[in-house]
Design an enzyme around this catalytic site. Structure first.
Site, mmCIF file in Angstrom:
data_model
loop_
_atom_site.group_PDB
_atom_site.id
_atom_site.type_symbol
_atom_site.label_atom_id
_atom_site.label_comp_id
_atom_site.label_asym_id
_atom_site.label_seq_id
_atom_site.Cartn_x
_atom_site.Cartn_y
_atom_site.Cartn_z
ATOM 1 N N THR A 28 -8.493 6.828 -2.829
ATOM 2 C CA THR A 28 -9.829 6.366 -3.200
ATOM 3 C C THR A 28 -10.847 7.491 -3.020
ATOM 4 O O THR A 28 -11.889 7.478 -3.658
ATOM 5 C CB THR A 28 -10.272 5.144 -2.372
ATOM 6 N N LYS A 83 0.215 14.724 1.809
ATOM 7 C CA LYS A 83 -1.058 15.042 1.164
ATOM 8 C C LYS A 83 -1.204 16.550 0.910
ATOM 9 O O LYS A 83 -2.100 16.990 0.196
ATOM 10 C CB LYS A 83 -2.225 14.516 2.000
ATOM 11 N N HIS A 132 0.791 -1.234 0.000
ATOM 12 C CA HIS A 132 0.000 0.000 0.000
ATOM 13 C C HIS A 132 0.815 1.271 0.000
ATOM 14 O O HIS A 132 0.250 2.360 -0.068
ATOM 15 C CB HIS A 132 -0.916 0.042 1.224
ATOM 16 N N LYS A 178 -14.417 8.694 -5.163
ATOM 17 C CA LYS A 178 -15.732 9.026 -4.601
ATOM 18 C C LYS A 178 -16.189 10.401 -5.076
ATOM 19 O O LYS A 178 -17.362 10.608 -5.388
ATOM 20 C CB LYS A 178 -15.684 8.987 -3.067
ATOM 21 N N LYS A 229 -9.485 14.043 3.924
ATOM 22 C CA LYS A 229 -8.595 12.869 3.957
ATOM 23 C C LYS A 229 -7.779 12.986 5.222
ATOM 24 O O LYS A 229 -7.827 14.012 5.899
ATOM 25 C CB LYS A 229 -7.688 12.821 2.724
ATOM 26 N N ARG A 230 -7.006 11.951 5.580
ATOM 27 C CA ARG A 230 -6.149 12.082 6.743
ATOM 28 C C ARG A 230 -5.181 13.250 6.560
ATOM 29 O O ARG A 230 -4.796 13.588 5.442
ATOM 30 C CB ARG A 230 -5.375 10.776 6.961
HETATM 31 C C1 LIG Z 1 -12.247 7.241 1.261
HETATM 32 C C2 LIG Z 1 -11.908 7.621 2.647
HETATM 33 C C3 LIG Z 1 -10.575 7.863 2.995
HETATM 34 C C4 LIG Z 1 -9.445 7.811 1.975
HETATM 35 O O1 LIG Z 1 -9.339 9.076 1.353
HETATM 36 P P1 LIG Z 1 -8.058 9.458 0.456
HETATM 37 O O2 LIG Z 1 -8.423 10.799 -0.093
HETATM 38 O O3 LIG Z 1 -7.965 8.432 -0.614
HETATM 39 O O4 LIG Z 1 -6.896 9.514 1.359
HETATM 40 C C5 LIG Z 1 -10.279 8.232 4.295
HETATM 41 N N1 LIG Z 1 -11.246 8.339 5.225
HETATM 42 C C6 LIG Z 1 -12.540 8.131 4.927
HETATM 43 C C7 LIG Z 1 -13.572 8.289 5.988
HETATM 44 C C8 LIG Z 1 -12.911 7.757 3.631
HETATM 45 O O5 LIG Z 1 -14.202 7.525 3.355
#
Ligand SMILES: *Cc1c(COP(=O)(O)O)cnc(C)c1O
Length: 798
Positions: A642, A540, A346, A646, A534-535
């Site tokens: 991911t 990032k 990952h 979305k 995101k985190r």
């Molecule tokens: C999809 C998702 C993530 C991952 O987000 P990235 O932008 O790909 O880092 C993290 N937390 C939650 C709650 C998510 O639904």
């Protein structure tokens, strides 16, 4: 159980009395949630049992997915949708004066994960069941999932999360499936009948108790299982401090480690990993023995997939059972193990690559350590035969080196498949990070670009858009996501584009109401909703987003007539509690918000919002309301992402670097339907290798940068005197390791063109439509089908 509204109501009223011991008139909304959850669990129990029986009877291959995290979110409505009873239930409840949406609020998010990796595992479970594949998950039933985040005075404060406080209607405790796991102690070897046998003496034993949750496929009869292990004391031994033993045992499934990108190296974490692996493998083999008389052909009947290296001890654990319990010799055991385990990598971030000091590993898991040592010795011997005397190479590839066990090396050597999670990521693994291993085992390496459970992220999260899509192209897209491409024929249909715009506006208004409720700030839903959720992590680059906001603020302040397209910048992010720098960025976002949102010169031209406690259920409200998706990581650092998918499927346009799956998004939508900027991965990696970047040059030569960066330390933020010095230093003293200043100008230009594009509403809606229409590729159904065909070789069982 019920097939229409009348039957539903009858059953529901009866069940309230049995579940809650109350009459309907005395019952509360929580009682209603509890009752509905119980009813649905009963509703699926027949199919669940039938699925298990089919899997036992079938000769076909089965797959087990091992993951230290599952970020499930809420399950009620998704279960109703997948069972095809959402409308019946909603209407029945309405007749009784109950709002389904309100009941959902009583369900806690199952937050047994940090972010992308845990959410991926949850999406994969959904797809496995929806495709009727025999695939079950194993994980840990953490009493406390990821911490709850509060923002106090702009700072992150962490509270323990309590998802099990009111029980979990979806789980079934199965005490009879309990497994014993040994820790500590010592291993004695002796010869019996000419064979070396090993005994693990004086071990401290922990009991793993399975709690099974049904995984309900979308309109499929398949109900797979997510088995979560709870750690409990075994029979109390007499000669130990009982309270201490009880405490230490229960700690194993007490907390999820709240960091997704840093290897903490704590003993409790290694305990969790072995606890998960040993319980899972023992339980998998228990089931296996019901079907097969020996483990000879294990690898032909099952596949065990490890999600990142956290469950990599599956390799020595399976070896232990084959050698010590089943009496196989090393060669046979190794052949079976190597052909049973597959592994997903990952990340290539070095700080995230797990390695365990021997002085922690060996005493905790003495027999497992012996096996890892043997695997390492045999592997190094093979390397020696290939290149005698090349110690440099052998040391670089060894599983044990410099007193550490390198978990990724063990995973590659002990598995038959190693996959990355997006094209670029897999290429970087092959060409750079794991190049030596790639040369050794080229046949093991493959790519599986991540995907999302789009029935959650679109069908459930965005019911208005889903209805429009179904009205336009029919319902087939809910089974086959690539059917969304039919939407391309509406590109010139102005009434369709109007409806798309209307739905986005309504979703934005809904989010605006949430924002007002949570923060007290009113935002205009006609502004661009520009979102980064995101985190929080340096790579990032939330900081790049913030510096752009500060620049825009400064620009408007210096010229109140500077034309800007109004924007609402929305953030959501949890920082790992020990990640000092990330917490500074959260404080900075909140300080900028304070400044911007209260400045009358700025007014509605800009608002900055930080939504606390970002999690799956909040995310479901955010994605449908986004216009712009911020995917601005330093190129090469984000393995896939991911969140980007979305956003895309909900019609947001990506502003992103050429990183992770952004590259594949661009391939699908074309250059004119995405906004990319910044250094490429090649360029970034070249700078890391050869130097040549001087961040202070950008600071000195670009006034916009200098002004914003100076504001971090010159009193611009009242009451935050030394607060942001660490950020200032990271950019200048530490030469900006993430190329924030390097990419700044190109980001600003791109953001400017986004503003202009937004004013051409028709063109914008067309771009948005293009993104929705091409997003089908990122269904986790596609990803799982690829895993099933190329790696696991599993077929549907109906
Ligand atoms: C999809 C998702 C993530 C991952 O987000 P990235 O932008 O790909 O880092 C993290 N937390 C939650 C709650 C998510 O639904």
């Amino acid at each position: 159980m019920f097939s229409n509204t009348v039957e539903f109501k009858e059953t529901f009223l009866k069940r309230i009395e049995m579940v809650c011991g109350k009459s309907f008139s005395e019952s509360s909304a929580r009682d209603h949630y509890q009752t509905l959850g119980t009813m649905i669990s009963e509703f699926v129990s027949k199919d669940w049992i039938a699925t298990n029986e089919r899997h036992l009877a079938a000769k076909g291959k089965q797959v087990y997915y091992l993951s230290i995290e599952y970020l499930l979110g809420k399950l009620l409505r998704q279960n109703l949708i997948n069972l095809g009873v959402e409308e019946t239930v909603q209407a029945g409840l309405k007749d009784l004066g109950i709002d389904l949406g309100e009941l959902e609020e009583f369900e806690a998010d199952a937050g047994l994960g940090n972010g992308g990796l845990g959410r991926l595992a949850a999406c994969f479970l959904d797809s496995l069941a929806s495709l009727n594949l025999p695939g079950h998950g194993h994980g840990i039933r953490y009493k406390h999932g990821l911490f709850e985040q509060k923002i106090v005075d702009g700072y992150q404060v962490e509270l323990p999360e309590q998802w099990l406080k009111n029980g979990n209607v979806w789980e079934i405790r199965k005490t009879d499936g309990s497994i014993k796991i040994p820790f500590w102690g010592k291993v004695e070897s002796k010869t019996e009948n000419g064979r070396l046998v090993f005994n693990h003496l004086n071990a401290e034993t922990v009991t793993a108790v399975p709690h099974d949750m049904p995984v309900i496929g979308y309109q499929s009869k398949t109900i797979n299982t997510l088995r979560l292990w709870n750690a409990e004391p075994s029979q109390f031994p007499l000669d130990v401090d009982i309270l201490k033993y009880k405490r230490e045992t229960e700690m194993i499934s007490e907390f999820l480690y709240p960091d997704d990108t840093h290897d903490e190296g704590k003993i409790l974490r290694l305990k969790q990993q072995y606890f998960l692996v040993s319980a899972s493998i023992q339980s998998i083999l228990k089931t296996y023995r019901k079907q097969h008389s020996s483990l000879n052909q294990l690898h032909e009947h099952i596949c065990i997939h490890i999600n990142d290296t956290h469950p990599v001890l599956a390799i020595p654990e399976l070896m232990r059972i084959l050698l010590d319990d089943e009496g196989f010799d090393w060669e046979q055991a190794w052949h079976i193990t190597k052909h049973t385990i597959s592994y997903t990598n990952h990340t290539t971030l070095s700080e995230a690559l797990e390695k365990w000091p021997i002085h922690i590993f060996q005493p905790l898991l003495p027999r497992i350590y012996m096996i890892v040592e043997e695997i390492n010795e045999r592997f190094c011997h093979e390397l020696w035969e290939q290149t005698p005397g090349d110690w440099e190479r052998i040391k670089g590839l060894a599983i044990i080196a410099d007193n550490f066990v390198k978990m990724a090396h063990l995973a590659i050597v002990g598995s038959f498949s190693v996959n990355g999670v997006a094209k670029l990521h897999t290429e970087i693994l092959k060409k750079r990070e794991m190049n030596q291993f790639y040369q050794l085992f080229p046949e093991k390496f493959n790519n599986k670009t991540n995907g999302i459970a789009y029935r959650r992220w679109l069908l459930k999260a965005n019911p208005k858009l889903s209805s429009l899509i179904t009205e336009s192209i029919g319902p087939a897209w809910t089974h086959k996501a690539t059917e969304l491409s039919q939407l391309l024929s509406y590109q010139k249909d102005s009434s369709f584009l109007e409806q798309l715009l209307k739905i986005k506006s309504e979703n934005k208004q809904t989010l605006a109401n949430i924002i007002f409720d949570k923060t007290g700030t009113a935002v205009d839903h006609s502004a661009i909703f520009d979102v980064q959720v995101k985190r929080l992590h340096a790579y990032k680059r939330q900081l790049l987003n913030v510096l752009h906001i500060m620049y825009l603020y400064n620009r408007i302040k210096s010229d109140a007539n500077y034309p800007v397209v109004p924007r609402v910048f929305i953030f959501g992010a949890k920082a790992s509690p020990g990640y000092y720098y990330a917490k500074k960025i959260i404080k900075l976002i909140n300080s900028v918000a304070e400044k911007v949102n209260n400045d009358p010169v700025i007014g509605d031209k800009m608002k900055v919002i930080f939504l606390e406690n970002y999690r799956v259920s909040l995310a479901e409200k955010i994605f449908p309301a986004a216009d712009v998706s911020e995917q601005i990581s330093t190129a090469s650092k984000e393995a896939s992402g991911t969140g980007n998918m979305k956003f895309m499927i909900n019609g947001a346009l990506t502003v992103g670097t050429l990183d992770g799956a952004n590259i594949e998004i661009r391939e699908l939508v074309g250059d004119s339907n995405i906004f990319t900027f910044g250094l490429t991965a090649e360029e970034v990696l070249h700078y890391y290798q050869h130097g040549g970047y001087q961040s202070d040059e950008y600071y000195h030569h670009d006034y916009r940068i200098r002004q914003a960066v100076d504001q971090l330390v010159n009193g611009f933020f009242p009451g935050a005197y030394n607060e942001f010095e660490p950020i200032f230093d990271s950019l200048l003293q530490e030469n900006d390791q993430y190329f924030v200043l390097k990419d700044f100008a190109s980001y600003v230009d791109t953001q400017h063109s986004i503003g202009e594009a937004f004013t051409d509403r028709t063109r914008w809606q067309q771009m948005s439509l293009n993104n929705i229409a091409q997003a089908g590729y990122f269904s986790s159904d596609r990803t799982i089908q690829e895993y099933a065909d190329d790696i696991w070789k599993v077929k549907p069982i109906k």
